[in-house]
Design a protein around this motif. Structure first.
Motif, mmCIF file in Angstrom:
data_model
loop_
_atom_site.group_PDB
_atom_site.id
_atom_site.type_symbol
_atom_site.label_atom_id
_atom_site.label_comp_id
_atom_site.label_asym_id
_atom_site.label_seq_id
_atom_site.Cartn_x
_atom_site.Cartn_y
_atom_site.Cartn_z
ATOM 1 N N ASP A 9 -5.260 14.441 25.916
ATOM 2 C CA ASP A 9 -6.102 13.838 24.985
ATOM 3 C C ASP A 9 -5.828 12.289 25.159
ATOM 4 N N LEU A 10 -5.172 11.903 26.142
ATOM 5 C CA LEU A 10 -4.809 10.668 26.064
ATOM 6 C C LEU A 10 -6.000 9.673 26.485
ATOM 7 N N LYS A 11 -5.945 8.574 26.133
ATOM 8 C CA LYS A 11 -7.208 7.602 26.407
ATOM 9 C C LYS A 11 -6.696 6.551 26.932
ATOM 10 N N VAL A 12 -7.538 5.854 27.760
ATOM 11 C CA VAL A 12 -7.120 4.725 28.507
ATOM 12 C C VAL A 12 -7.788 3.522 27.898
ATOM 13 N N ARG A 13 -6.745 2.565 27.309
ATOM 14 C CA ARG A 13 -7.167 1.527 26.559
ATOM 15 C C ARG A 13 -6.754 0.348 27.097
ATOM 16 N N LEU A 14 -7.643 -0.877 26.654
ATOM 17 C CA LEU A 14 -7.568 -2.104 27.356
ATOM 18 C C LEU A 14 -7.386 -3.183 26.297
ATOM 19 N N ARG A 15 -6.339 -4.258 26.588
ATOM 20 C CA ARG A 15 -6.190 -5.066 25.506
ATOM 21 C C ARG A 15 -7.312 -6.112 25.585
ATOM 22 N N LEU A 16 -7.985 -6.372 24.641
ATOM 23 C CA LEU A 16 -8.940 -7.336 24.600
ATOM 24 C C LEU A 16 -8.527 -8.326 23.314
ATOM 25 N N THR A 17 -8.375 -9.529 23.814
ATOM 26 C CA THR A 17 -7.767 -10.861 22.769
ATOM 27 C C THR A 17 -6.502 -10.051 22.158
ATOM 28 N N ASP A 18 -6.790 -9.835 21.044
ATOM 29 C CA ASP A 18 -5.772 -9.238 20.063
ATOM 30 C C ASP A 18 -5.841 -7.878 19.545
ATOM 31 N N ALA A 19 -6.555 -6.902 20.139
ATOM 32 C CA ALA A 19 -7.064 -5.536 19.817
ATOM 33 C C ALA A 19 -6.999 -4.834 21.139
ATOM 34 N N TRP A 20 -6.750 -3.557 20.966
ATOM 35 C CA TRP A 20 -6.916 -2.534 22.258
ATOM 36 C C TRP A 20 -8.387 -1.859 22.122
ATOM 37 N N PHE A 21 -8.893 -1.508 23.189
ATOM 38 C CA PHE A 21 -10.114 -1.111 23.052
ATOM 39 C C PHE A 21 -10.353 0.120 24.025
ATOM 40 N N THR A 22 -10.914 1.349 23.522
ATOM 41 C CA THR A 22 -10.627 2.426 24.222
ATOM 42 C C THR A 22 -11.828 2.667 25.390
ATOM 43 N N VAL A 23 -11.434 2.798 26.581
ATOM 44 C CA VAL A 23 -12.259 2.819 27.733
ATOM 45 C C VAL A 23 -12.744 4.136 27.912
ATOM 46 N N CYS A 24 -11.832 5.071 28.262
ATOM 47 C CA CYS A 24 -12.176 6.579 28.475
ATOM 48 C C CYS A 24 -11.052 7.428 28.267
ATOM 49 N N ASP A 25 -11.264 8.640 28.658
ATOM 50 C CA ASP A 25 -10.390 9.806 28.880
ATOM 51 C C ASP A 25 -9.593 9.424 30.134
ATOM 52 N N LEU A 26 -8.234 9.487 29.954
ATOM 53 C CA LEU A 26 -7.450 9.513 31.332
ATOM 54 C C LEU A 26 -7.664 10.382 32.179
#
Length: 116
Positions: A9-26
């Motif tokens: 259930d791991l999610k791919v996350r990106l750092r946008l400015t100062d928060a993490w944004f979930t992109v998709c399931d790994l």
């Protein structure tokens, strides 16, 4: 013999400015293939994983054509550095730095990325 695929259930996350944004399931990512995702500001990101499981995220927009196609590019390595080649004009972009390998004046945005 029955093969079972391990699910996560791991999610791919990106750092946008100062928060993490979930992109998709790994589990969506396949080595050597990109996935495009829409960001909150309307831009797109191209996310890749390699055979070792390392994640990369760059702007999906090809700076030479303006088309959002880098997620569809071919991946490879050059002098030990992973790259994606644009499917349109074939310029290669380093997945770690965003630097264009054919034109040092051109670079795409890279993002800090993690699976969590």
């Amino acid at each position: 013999m029955t093969l079972t695929l391990e699910t996560t259930d791991l999610k791919v996350r990106l750092r946008l400015t100062d928060a993490w944004f979930t992109v998709c399931d790994l589990s969506t990512l396949l080595p050597g293939r990109g996935v495009a995702a829409l960001l909150p500001d309307g831009s797109q990101v191209a996310v890749f994983t390699d055979r070792t499981g390392r994640l990369y995220a760059i702007d999906n927009r090809d700076p030479f054509t303006g088309a959002a196609v880098l997620s569809r590019g071919l991946t490879g390595t050059h002098q030990g550095h992973p790259f994606v080649a644009s499917p349109l004009l074939k310029q290669r972009f380093d997945l770690e730095s965003g630097q264009c390998l054919e034109d040092e004046a051109v670079r795409v945005t890279t993002y800090e990325v993690k699976a969590a």
